[in-house]
Design a protein around this motif. Sequence first.
Motif, mmCIF file in Angstrom:
data_model
loop_
_atom_site.group_PDB
_atom_site.id
_atom_site.type_symbol
_atom_site.label_atom_id
_atom_site.label_comp_id
_atom_site.label_asym_id
_atom_site.label_seq_id
_atom_site.Cartn_x
_atom_site.Cartn_y
_atom_site.Cartn_z
ATOM 1 N N ASP A 229 0.844 -1.203 0.000
ATOM 2 C CA ASP A 229 0.000 0.000 0.000
ATOM 3 C C ASP A 229 0.879 1.253 0.000
ATOM 4 O O ASP A 229 0.578 2.235 -0.679
ATOM 5 C CB ASP A 229 -0.903 0.020 1.239
ATOM 6 C CG ASP A 229 -1.987 -1.043 1.179
ATOM 7 O OD1 ASP A 229 -2.041 -1.778 0.171
ATOM 8 O OD2 ASP A 229 -2.776 -1.142 2.130
ATOM 9 N N GLU A 230 1.959 1.194 0.758
ATOM 10 C CA GLU A 230 2.867 2.337 0.870
ATOM 11 C C GLU A 230 3.463 2.698 -0.496
ATOM 12 O O GLU A 230 3.494 3.874 -0.893
ATOM 13 C CB GLU A 230 3.988 2.006 1.858
ATOM 14 C CG GLU A 230 4.932 3.171 2.136
ATOM 15 C CD GLU A 230 6.062 2.780 3.088
ATOM 16 O OE1 GLU A 230 6.930 3.636 3.327
ATOM 17 O OE2 GLU A 230 6.075 1.617 3.563
ATOM 18 N N ASP A 231 3.923 1.688 -1.234
ATOM 19 C CA ASP A 231 4.510 1.945 -2.559
ATOM 20 C C ASP A 231 3.452 2.383 -3.569
ATOM 21 O O ASP A 231 3.707 3.234 -4.425
ATOM 22 C CB ASP A 231 5.248 0.702 -3.070
ATOM 23 C CG ASP A 231 6.646 0.574 -2.470
ATOM 24 O OD1 ASP A 231 7.099 1.533 -1.827
ATOM 25 O OD2 ASP A 231 7.278 -0.488 -2.649
ATOM 26 N N THR A 232 2.247 1.804 -3.467
ATOM 27 C CA THR A 232 1.156 2.207 -4.363
ATOM 28 C C THR A 232 0.836 3.689 -4.159
ATOM 29 O O THR A 232 0.713 4.458 -5.121
ATOM 30 C CB THR A 232 -0.098 1.352 -4.115
ATOM 31 O OG1 THR A 232 0.221 -0.029 -4.324
ATOM 32 C CG2 THR A 232 -1.228 1.759 -5.059
ATOM 33 N N GLU A 233 0.698 4.074 -2.906
ATOM 34 C CA GLU A 233 0.416 5.479 -2.585
ATOM 35 C C GLU A 233 1.544 6.382 -3.086
ATOM 36 O O GLU A 233 1.286 7.448 -3.672
ATOM 37 C CB GLU A 233 0.248 5.626 -1.069
ATOM 38 C CG GLU A 233 -0.107 7.037 -0.615
ATOM 39 C CD GLU A 233 -0.256 7.137 0.894
ATOM 40 O OE1 GLU A 233 0.293 8.092 1.468
ATOM 41 O OE2 GLU A 233 -0.905 6.250 1.502
ATOM 42 N N TYR A 234 2.780 5.945 -2.887
ATOM 43 C CA TYR A 234 3.930 6.737 -3.333
ATOM 44 C C TYR A 234 3.909 6.947 -4.849
ATOM 45 O O TYR A 234 4.088 8.063 -5.344
ATOM 46 C CB TYR A 234 5.242 6.053 -2.926
ATOM 47 C CG TYR A 234 6.457 6.735 -3.513
ATOM 48 C CD1 TYR A 234 6.974 7.903 -2.942
ATOM 49 C CD2 TYR A 234 7.082 6.227 -4.661
ATOM 50 C CE1 TYR A 234 8.072 8.544 -3.500
ATOM 51 C CE2 TYR A 234 8.175 6.866 -5.222
ATOM 52 C CZ TYR A 234 8.669 8.018 -4.636
ATOM 53 O OH TYR A 234 9.739 8.661 -5.203
ATOM 54 N N LEU B 116 1.377 6.729 -7.024
ATOM 55 C CA LEU B 116 0.257 7.553 -7.484
ATOM 56 C C LEU B 116 0.495 9.029 -7.169
ATOM 57 O O LEU B 116 0.129 9.905 -7.958
ATOM 58 C CB LEU B 116 -1.049 7.062 -6.863
ATOM 59 C CG LEU B 116 -1.511 5.664 -7.316
ATOM 60 C CD1 LEU B 116 -2.783 5.251 -6.584
ATOM 61 C CD2 LEU B 116 -1.731 5.602 -8.807
ATOM 62 N N ASN B 117 1.131 9.286 -6.040
ATOM 63 C CA ASN B 117 1.453 10.685 -5.689
ATOM 64 C C ASN B 117 2.632 11.216 -6.494
ATOM 65 O O ASN B 117 2.588 12.330 -7.021
ATOM 66 C CB ASN B 117 1.760 10.803 -4.185
ATOM 67 C CG ASN B 117 0.508 10.990 -3.348
ATOM 68 O OD1 ASN B 117 -0.421 11.691 -3.762
ATOM 69 N ND2 ASN B 117 0.457 10.365 -2.197
ATOM 70 N N HIS B 118 3.681 10.406 -6.599
ATOM 71 C CA HIS B 118 4.893 10.854 -7.288
ATOM 72 C C HIS B 118 4.618 11.123 -8.771
ATOM 73 O O HIS B 118 5.136 12.082 -9.347
ATOM 74 C CB HIS B 118 6.001 9.806 -7.134
ATOM 75 C CG HIS B 118 7.330 10.237 -7.662
ATOM 76 N ND1 HIS B 118 7.799 9.837 -8.898
ATOM 77 C CD2 HIS B 118 8.288 11.040 -7.139
ATOM 78 C CE1 HIS B 118 8.996 10.368 -9.098
ATOM 79 N NE2 HIS B 118 9.316 11.108 -8.047
ATOM 80 N N SER B 119 3.770 10.279 -9.376
ATOM 81 C CA SER B 119 3.432 10.454 -10.795
ATOM 82 C C SER B 119 2.362 11.522 -11.002
ATOM 83 O O SER B 119 2.118 11.954 -12.133
ATOM 84 C CB SER B 119 2.937 9.123 -11.386
ATOM 85 O OG SER B 119 1.743 8.708 -10.747
ATOM 86 N N GLU B 120 1.710 11.919 -9.909
ATOM 87 C CA GLU B 120 0.607 12.879 -9.966
ATOM 88 C C GLU B 120 -0.520 12.365 -10.866
ATOM 89 O O GLU B 120 -1.097 13.099 -11.671
ATOM 90 C CB GLU B 120 1.103 14.255 -10.436
ATOM 91 C CG GLU B 120 2.147 14.866 -9.508
ATOM 92 C CD GLU B 120 2.647 16.231 -9.971
ATOM 93 O OE1 GLU B 120 1.914 16.919 -10.712
ATOM 94 O OE2 GLU B 120 3.776 16.608 -9.597
#
Length: 590
Positions: free
Chosen positions: A96-101, A103-107
């Motif tokens: 979940d942590e990497d998924t969230e990262y 989606l946020n990092h790619s905007e």
Amino acid sequence: MADIKRLFDFPYHEHDKYKLDDALVTKYGDKWVKTSTAEYISKANAFSRGLLRLGVQKGDKIAVISSANRTEWNIIDIGILQTGAQNVPVYPTISDEDTEYILNHSESTYCFVSDQGLYDKVSALKSNIPMLKEIYSFDTIPGCKNWTEVLELGADDSNLEEVDRIKASITEDDLATVIYTSGTTGRPKGVMLSHKNIVSDVLMSADRVPFEAGKNKALSFLPVCHIYERMILYLYQYYGVSIYFAESIEKVSDNIKEVQPHVITAVPRLLEKVYDKIIAKGSDLEGIKKKLFFWAVEVGLEYEPYGKNGAWYGFKLWLARKLIFSKWKAGLGGNLGLMVSGSAAIQPRLARVFAAAEIPVMEGYGLTETSPVIAVNDERNGGFRIGTVGRPLKGVEVKIAEDGEILCKGPNVMMGYLKDEEKTNEVIKDGYFHTGDIGVIDSDGFLKITDRKKEMFKTSGGKYIAPQLIENAMKQSRFIEQIMVIGDGEKMPAAFIQPDFEFVKQWASRKGLSLSDNKQVADSKEVKERIQQEVDEINKKFGNYEQIKKFEITPDIWSVDGGEMTPTLKLKRKAVKEKYQELYDRIYKS
């Protein structure tokens, strides 16, 4: 070379050349549902129009997360690319942590998921992802928007000219996709690949693949979120290959029999499992049938391409194919004539025996950063050499640095890492991409990978150890499924070994031992003694300082979910060492 410049040109090329009725085929319930090339293009165009009406603009990022390959993924992919937006594929199995990262990092502004489980996963994270406007699913899920709503939004083609105008403005140098490397340590890095990067790799690889255009079927099951399978799907479209999507990795065996494909892509671990199942069936035979079976296997293990073994071997091979190997091929659908392998090194014994069985495995090499293929074997043009990854593609320059690192230059090398110029500059220097892999090029131009630069280590005696060389040799044992060589800074190399639990239990049963669970296998004195024999025999291939002096057996099956492997089935060495710190201490501190 075909007039293909952008990734969305591939389906149009397929339509112009082949007009397939079964361009994309997915099994829903008990029925294989075919999508023609014309329908594929029509739906992709409708999807593009729908995205524009949602307000998607050139340069936007749209995430796609699917637990299995399916028709919808490909329609959405082309639909996104035609708007000038970028497809950000995400592994379904990451934390979940990497998924969230990611989606946020790619905007990412929108996210398309395949099923309820992934919807629940992303939905729970949505409040932490401010740029994410909406989640859509392929499956029908209560309370979740469905991807067909975007198709319906684009059903009216009054903005068709807008789609055409945007498509015409997209150049081969424009960013097409951001693929996050799974990585063995640290945060995932967003690899930026342009249309040119991937298109050039497809067209350069096309020369190496013996397809009869417009007349083959493929079964696709490796994750399309990885550039390896995704590039292959574009290559299939270039050649007019009908793409059937397997229901899941677990059902690949059944799907191969149903679909009867001519080609599949695979990773070594899958090939090992196929081989082990074949051997297990042979072991159940009796009498002359069993003797013939294993005689054929021995013949296969001596195989060299291009008739190098002489006429007498050729006769034995003909007989083995007629009596035994033809049945292997029938068990794999009857049509399978090519398997393409990547991600990790294949055991030479597997390459030999499958080629002997007329199901050759063409091993290749590359990275996400190189779109991915750098080199690949080619059976047709004298370019097949077992134990190598073939010759570099024409158009890709490969050289070996002084320290043995493989460097490459070509149109397939990435644009860089998203929002990370520092890391980009670390790997692209003087125009060459530094792969991090150690290798050699032989006198005939074949490339051989020997290790990962970062994975090599020194013992306390100052001797360099290349763990992958040792691991690949040890994994040729039927008893050893996974192994990780350890010993950085220690007095000698040692290893953690995950045995092939299924095979070991069968062996134990024949010996009158009752080992019902994996922990009993790991704790068994008899199992350790038997594996010690295997280790001792393989150790003879290495210098004294490289030999495995001690090992411990782990009670777990190493997996992605367990945290020991990346989604591309590479060892997460740091995680494995931390997990088995107690065993490490037993080896070095006892």
